[in-house]
Scaffold this active site. Structure first.
Site, short mmCIF file in Angstrom:
data_model
loop_
_atom_site.label_atom_id
_atom_site.label_comp_id
_atom_site.label_asym_id
_atom_site.label_seq_id
_atom_site.Cartn_x
_atom_site.Cartn_y
_atom_site.Cartn_z
N GLU A 66 35.02 33.93 50.17
CA GLU A 66 34.89 32.51 49.78
C GLU A 66 33.88 32.42 48.65
OE1 GLU A 66 33.65 30.32 53.22
OE2 GLU A 66 35.41 30.92 54.39
N ASN A 118 30.94 31.43 48.75
CA ASN A 118 29.62 31.90 49.17
C ASN A 118 29.68 33.01 50.22
OD1 ASN A 118 28.07 30.06 47.56
ND2 ASN A 118 28.84 28.45 48.91
N ALA A 119 30.80 33.70 50.27
CA ALA A 119 30.93 34.82 51.22
C ALA A 119 31.88 35.85 50.65
CB ALA A 119 31.47 34.32 52.56
N SER A 146 30.57 39.79 49.83
CA SER A 146 29.64 40.85 50.22
C SER A 146 28.96 40.43 51.53
CB SER A 146 28.57 41.06 49.15
OG SER A 146 29.16 41.58 47.98
N GLN A 173 36.19 72.49 22.13
CA GLN A 173 35.45 72.66 23.39
C GLN A 173 34.88 71.34 23.92
OE1 GLN A 173 31.90 75.16 23.59
NE2 GLN A 173 32.89 76.30 25.23
N GLY A 183 40.62 58.59 21.85
CA GLY A 183 40.05 57.93 20.67
C GLY A 183 40.73 56.61 20.36
N GLU A 188 37.10 44.93 48.30
CA GLU A 188 36.94 45.54 49.63
C GLU A 188 35.53 46.10 49.83
OE1 GLU A 188 40.31 47.56 51.38
OE2 GLU A 188 41.64 46.48 50.02
#
Ligand code: COS
Length: 385
Positions: free
Chosen positions: A126, A128-129, A131, A278, A339, A363
């Protein structure tokens, strides 16, 4: 490296590889450009029984484990993370039912999920939610025989396209993490709508939308497990799904390596193919080594999870963390090896680099994975004292 896969495992991997090469690679740039949901590919995966790989046979699945599932995820990710995210998020949404659902819920939902008839999504995050998984503010209030849901879920993969949603909501706001519960909500339920489709940096073929609940009434029986178990349902689900994200990392890194190594053989500078230089060889050597290390870890952890070990939080966090950091590094390096060409949309690696970034975020961010590993280490070292 040979991982001594069984005949069945090789069959799943090879079929996924064929689908990736023949059905996904030709359209991935267009899906990315147009932000088009990969329904045709989902149908192909359904026809090959891929949605039921890890679902028990009694519910219409193949009855294999998470290991067989991640073999498929890896191959699809080699071609396109937008497609593999759609496929893997279906499993993420299914795990709460598989791990904690009642027999009735399993009988009702799993056969349609296994056949690919109905797509699934997982709703935890959400505004605020995310982690802070315990910070969920969406509420589910019991009124008679129904729960009434109110709140908004953000950045939900498969949002709008899925028909079945497993959703975490608060049933008792005084109990913190222990006040959350998990529910099944079906698309089409009155009071359940979707926000706008997000415009993303990568995995653009996948759908990411808000889930909006406004007095959305669902039967009381749609609770998964018991009231108060929502946080544990979410954590156990993520413990199981994170090896899949690790496999996505291995797949996209392999895809980027293949493109870069192939290009380095063709492109000439200073009168020689750049693969003979190399400085380029060393980059490719590091990339190949990191990919193999990531694959070894992801495969080992997936097998460990399948063995039914009680607590796999640390190991699945390690697999997700390591393989997705490798994916980010390898895709950036693939662009570097190629490149100017690597930077162009004409080649696939710039998309892989854009796509890979999400693996370090969703996740559980890789900072959260380090927290999970760190907390487990604190517990383990205390036990050893
Ligand atoms: N399995 C079982 N139990 C678990 C668990 C797990 N994986 N993780 C935590 N718990 C338990 C704890 O043991 C604790 O139980 P007690 O209350 O009995 O002590 C309870 O759950 C709360 O745990 P904790 O205090 O560690 O909770 P936090 O709020 O600090 O959460 C983490 C910690 C970081 C683990 C959690 O918030 C998390 O994983 N966040 C990321 C979630 C995520 O992946 N979000 C992405 C969006 S979903 S795609």
């Amino acid at each position: 490296m040979d991982y001594f896969l069984t005949e069945e495992q090789l069959m799943i991997r090879d079929l996924a590889r064929e689908i990736a090469d023949e059905k996904i690679m030709p359209v991935r740039a267009e899906l990315d450009e147009k932000e088009e949901f990969p329904w045709e590919i989902m149908k192909t995966l359904a026809q090959s029984d891929f949605f039921g790989i890890y679902i028990p046979e009694e519910y219409g699945g193949m009855g294999k484990g998470g290991f067989e599932f991640i073999l498929a995820v890896e191959e699809l990710s080699r071609a396109c993370l937008g497609v593999s995210t759609t496929y893997a998020a279906d499993a993420l949404g299914t795990y709460p039912i598989l791990l904690f659902g009642s027999e009735e819920q399993k009988k009702k939902y799993l056969p349609d999920i296994a056949s690919g008839k109905r797509l699934v999504a997982f709703g935890l995050t959400e505004a605020n939610a995310g982690s802070d998984a315990a910070g969920v503010q969406t509420t589910a209030k019991l009124e008679g025989n129904e729960y009434v849901l109110n709140g908004t879920k953000q950045w939900i993969t498969n949002g709008g396209e899925a028909e079945i949603y497993t959703v975490i909501a608060i049933t008792d706001k005084n109990k913190g993490a222990r006040g959350a519960s998990a529910f099944v909500v079906e698309k089409g339920t009155p009071g359940f709508t979707f926000g706008k489709k997000e415009n993303k940096l990568g995995i653009r073929a996948s759908s990411t939308r808000e889930l909006v609940f406004e007095n959305c009434r669902i039967p009381k029986d749609n609770i998964i497990g018991k009231e108060g178990m929502g946080f544990i349902v979410a954590m156990k689900t993520l413990d199981k799904s994170r090896t899949g994200v690790g496999a996505q990392g291995v797949g996209v890194a392999q895809g980027a390596f293949d493109a870069a190594a192939g290009f380095a053989r063709e492109r000439h500078q200073f009168g020689q193919p750049v693969i003979s230089i190399q400085a380029v060889q060393h980059m490719l050597a590091d990339m190949a080594t990191q990919i193999e290390a990531a694959r070894s870890l992801v495969y080992s952890v997936a097998k460990y999870v399948d063995c039914g070990a009680k607590d796999v939080s640390k190991e699945s966090a390690m697999a997700k963390l390591f393989a997705t950091d490798v994916a980010m590094k390898v895709t950036v390096d693939a662009v570097q090896v190629m490149g100017g060409s690597g930077y162009m949309r004409e080649y696939p690696v710039e998309k892989m680099m854009r796509d890979a970034k999400i693996l370090q975020i969703y996740e559980g961010t890789n900072q959260i994975q380090r927290n999970v590993i760190g907390q487990a280490l604190i517990k383990e070292t205390a036990k050893k004292k």
